[in-house]
Motif scaffolding. Structure first.
Motif, PDB file in Angstrom:
ATOM      1  N   ILE A 188      19.400  20.354  13.196  1.00 48.25           N
ATOM      2  CA  ILE A 188      19.724  21.596  12.500  1.00 48.25           C
ATOM      3  C   ILE A 188      20.735  21.300  11.400  1.00 48.25           C
ATOM      4  CG2 ILE A 188      20.635  23.928  12.757  1.00 48.25           C
ATOM      5  CD1 ILE A 188      19.826  23.783  15.705  1.00 48.25           C
ATOM      6  N   ALA A 189      20.300  21.430  10.163  1.00 48.50           N
ATOM      7  CA  ALA A 189      21.194  21.174   9.039  1.00 48.50           C
ATOM      8  C   ALA A 189      22.157  22.350   8.868  1.00 48.50           C
ATOM      9  CB  ALA A 189      20.385  20.979   7.763  1.00 48.50           C
ATOM     10  N   PRO A 190      23.440  22.067   8.609  1.00 47.21           N
ATOM     11  CA  PRO A 190      24.383  23.166   8.404  1.00 47.21           C
ATOM     12  C   PRO A 190      24.051  23.927   7.127  1.00 47.21           C
ATOM     13  CG  PRO A 190      25.389  21.066   7.825  1.00 47.21           C
ATOM     14  CD  PRO A 190      24.063  20.753   8.461  1.00 47.21           C
ATOM     15  N   PRO A 191      24.271  25.229   7.108  1.00 40.69           N
ATOM     16  CA  PRO A 191      23.986  26.003   5.901  1.00 40.69           C
ATOM     17  C   PRO A 191      24.918  25.602   4.766  1.00 40.69           C
ATOM     18  CG  PRO A 191      25.216  27.323   7.469  1.00 40.69           C
ATOM     19  CD  PRO A 191      24.844  26.059   8.187  1.00 40.69           C
ATOM     20  N   ARG A 233      23.158  35.745   5.681  1.00 36.88           N
ATOM     21  CA  ARG A 233      21.769  35.307   5.828  1.00 36.88           C
ATOM     22  C   ARG A 233      21.701  33.798   6.040  1.00 36.88           C
ATOM     23  NH1 ARG A 233      18.788  33.012   2.255  1.00 36.88           N
ATOM     24  NH2 ARG A 233      20.145  33.649   0.526  1.00 36.88           N
ATOM     25  N   LYS A 234      22.439  33.045   5.252  1.00 34.31           N
ATOM     26  CA  LYS A 234      22.436  31.588   5.384  1.00 34.31           C
ATOM     27  C   LYS A 234      23.010  31.144   6.728  1.00 34.31           C
ATOM     28  CE  LYS A 234      22.944  30.568   0.425  1.00 34.31           C
ATOM     29  NZ  LYS A 234      23.853  29.963  -0.585  1.00 34.31           N
ATOM     30  N   GLY A 239      26.053  40.914   9.802  1.00 34.23           N
ATOM     31  CA  GLY A 239      27.317  41.616   9.652  1.00 34.23           C
ATOM     32  C   GLY A 239      28.471  40.740   9.219  1.00 34.23           C
ATOM     33  N   ARG A 240      29.492  41.419   8.741  1.00 37.03           N
ATOM     34  CA  ARG A 240      30.676  40.795   8.166  1.00 37.03           C
ATOM     35  C   ARG A 240      31.453  39.964   9.191  1.00 37.03           C
ATOM     36  NH1 ARG A 240      33.741  42.940   3.823  1.00 37.03           N
ATOM     37  NH2 ARG A 240      35.944  42.302   3.775  1.00 37.03           N
ATOM     38  N   ILE A 244      32.077  35.858   9.245  1.00 39.42           N
ATOM     39  CA  ILE A 244      33.405  35.243   9.184  1.00 39.42           C
ATOM     40  C   ILE A 244      33.592  34.271  10.337  1.00 39.42           C
ATOM     41  CG2 ILE A 244      35.884  35.703   9.384  1.00 39.42           C
ATOM     42  CD1 ILE A 244      35.311  38.413   7.974  1.00 39.42           C
ATOM     43  N   TYR A 245      33.210  34.714  11.543  1.00 37.66           N
ATOM     44  CA  TYR A 245      33.376  33.854  12.716  1.00 37.66           C
ATOM     45  C   TYR A 245      32.540  32.580  12.597  1.00 37.66           C
ATOM     46  CZ  TYR A 245      32.981  32.058  17.437  1.00 37.66           C
ATOM     47  OH  TYR A 245      32.987  31.226  18.527  1.00 37.66           O
ATOM     48  N   ARG A 246      31.291  32.749  12.205  1.00 31.35           N
ATOM     49  CA  ARG A 246      30.399  31.594  12.088  1.00 31.35           C
ATOM     50  C   ARG A 246      30.903  30.631  11.015  1.00 31.35           C
ATOM     51  NH1 ARG A 246      27.306  27.906  14.388  1.00 31.35           N
ATOM     52  NH2 ARG A 246      25.419  27.378  13.230  1.00 31.35           N
ATOM     53  N   ALA A 247      31.372  31.164   9.904  1.00 32.73           N
ATOM     54  CA  ALA A 247      31.901  30.323   8.832  1.00 32.73           C
ATOM     55  C   ALA A 247      33.143  29.571   9.303  1.00 32.73           C
ATOM     56  CB  ALA A 247      32.222  31.170   7.609  1.00 32.73           C
TER      57      ALA A 247
END
Length: 260
Positions: A188-191, A233-234, A239-240, A244-247
């Motif tokens: 799985i390549a990181p976005p 989306r990426k 949701g916001r 933020i958490y994923r980033a």
């Protein structure tokens, strides 16, 4: 025919990963005996009670890995991680840790461990001394390996100073390989986020509204929302707050000051 070959290749890859986990588990167990800490507990994800299993589907816990109290089947206790003193330490310290005479320590003085020590152990599960090694993985997953003994007089700090680096590498190899197996070996390549998307996320993480981000970055509010939507989306979230958490777990949103 192509689908069958792809499935066969995937099965073979998963088998190889499972055998690699077996081999690393043997090294973990052997290292414990070598350094005088033969009791072992391991988790590939402290947020999940699922035990690490061998290539035949049997948990290492209770088979290859023996614990101080052989009657403690911690891998079957869903509340174990909430009561474990050592797991609390793993949540706040990414370095190897040693436990001796009721206190936790590492190579240096840390406020995080000072805080855990101030709370004191609620349950030690028969452990007299131990080396606890966190393994921080992508996407916020935390694993850990504990090497322990019931002997409270064991000179664990000496062993820690001699072997902590090697134990850290071994624990990370073991947990990361098991994590890859849990992910079914998927590549799985990181976005890849744009600079503007990252800036919007950083300001949002700092608590700024879309209007405030618009003013700070000198762009329109619809443009801010466009960047936030693209980022979500990426990152494959909705949701916001999830974006933020994923980033943050991927290292796009750090703990330092935000810059335009």
């Amino acid at each position: 025919m192509i689908q069958q070959a792809s499935g066969t290749e995937r099965d073979e890859n998963e088998r190889k990963i499972a055998l690699a986990v077996d081999a690393l588990a043997l090294r973990v167990e052997a290292k414990g005996r070598e350094i005088g800490l033969p009791c072992i507990a391991a988790s590939a994800d402290i947020g999940s009670p699922a035990p690490i299993r061998d290539s035949n589907g049997k948990p290492f816990a209770g088979t290859l890995f023996k614990w101080v109290d052989p009657g403690l089947r911690y891998w079957e206790d869903r509340g174990f991680a909430l009561r474990s003193y050592f797991i609390h330490a793993v949540r706040v310290c990414s370095e190897p840790i040693f436990y001796h005479h009721g206190k936790l320590g590492t190579w240096r003085s840390t406020h995080a461990l000072d805080g855990v020590n101030a709370q004191g152990p609620t349950e030690r599960f028969g452990v007299g001394a131990a080396i606890i090694v966190p393994a921080y993985l992508p996407a916020g997953v935390i694993g850990a390996v504990v090497w322990a003994t019931a002997d409270p007089e064991f000179d664990v700090e000496r062993v820690f100073n001699a072997h902590a680096g090697e134990l850290h590498v071994l624990a990370l190899q073991f947990v990361a390989t098991e994590h890859e197996r849990a992910m079914h070996g998927a590549a799985i390549a990181p976005p890849q986020l744009t600079r503007r998307e990252i800036q919007c996320l950083k300001w949002a993480a700092a608590g700024k509204t879309d209007s405030e981000i618009s003013t700070i970055m000198s762009i329109s509010v619809p443009t801010v929302r466009f960047h936030m939507t693209n980022a979500a989306r990426k990152l494959d979230v909705v949701g916001r707050s999830q974006a933020i958490y994923r980033a943050a777990t991927l290292g796009y949103v750090g703990m330092g000051p935000t810059h335009n």
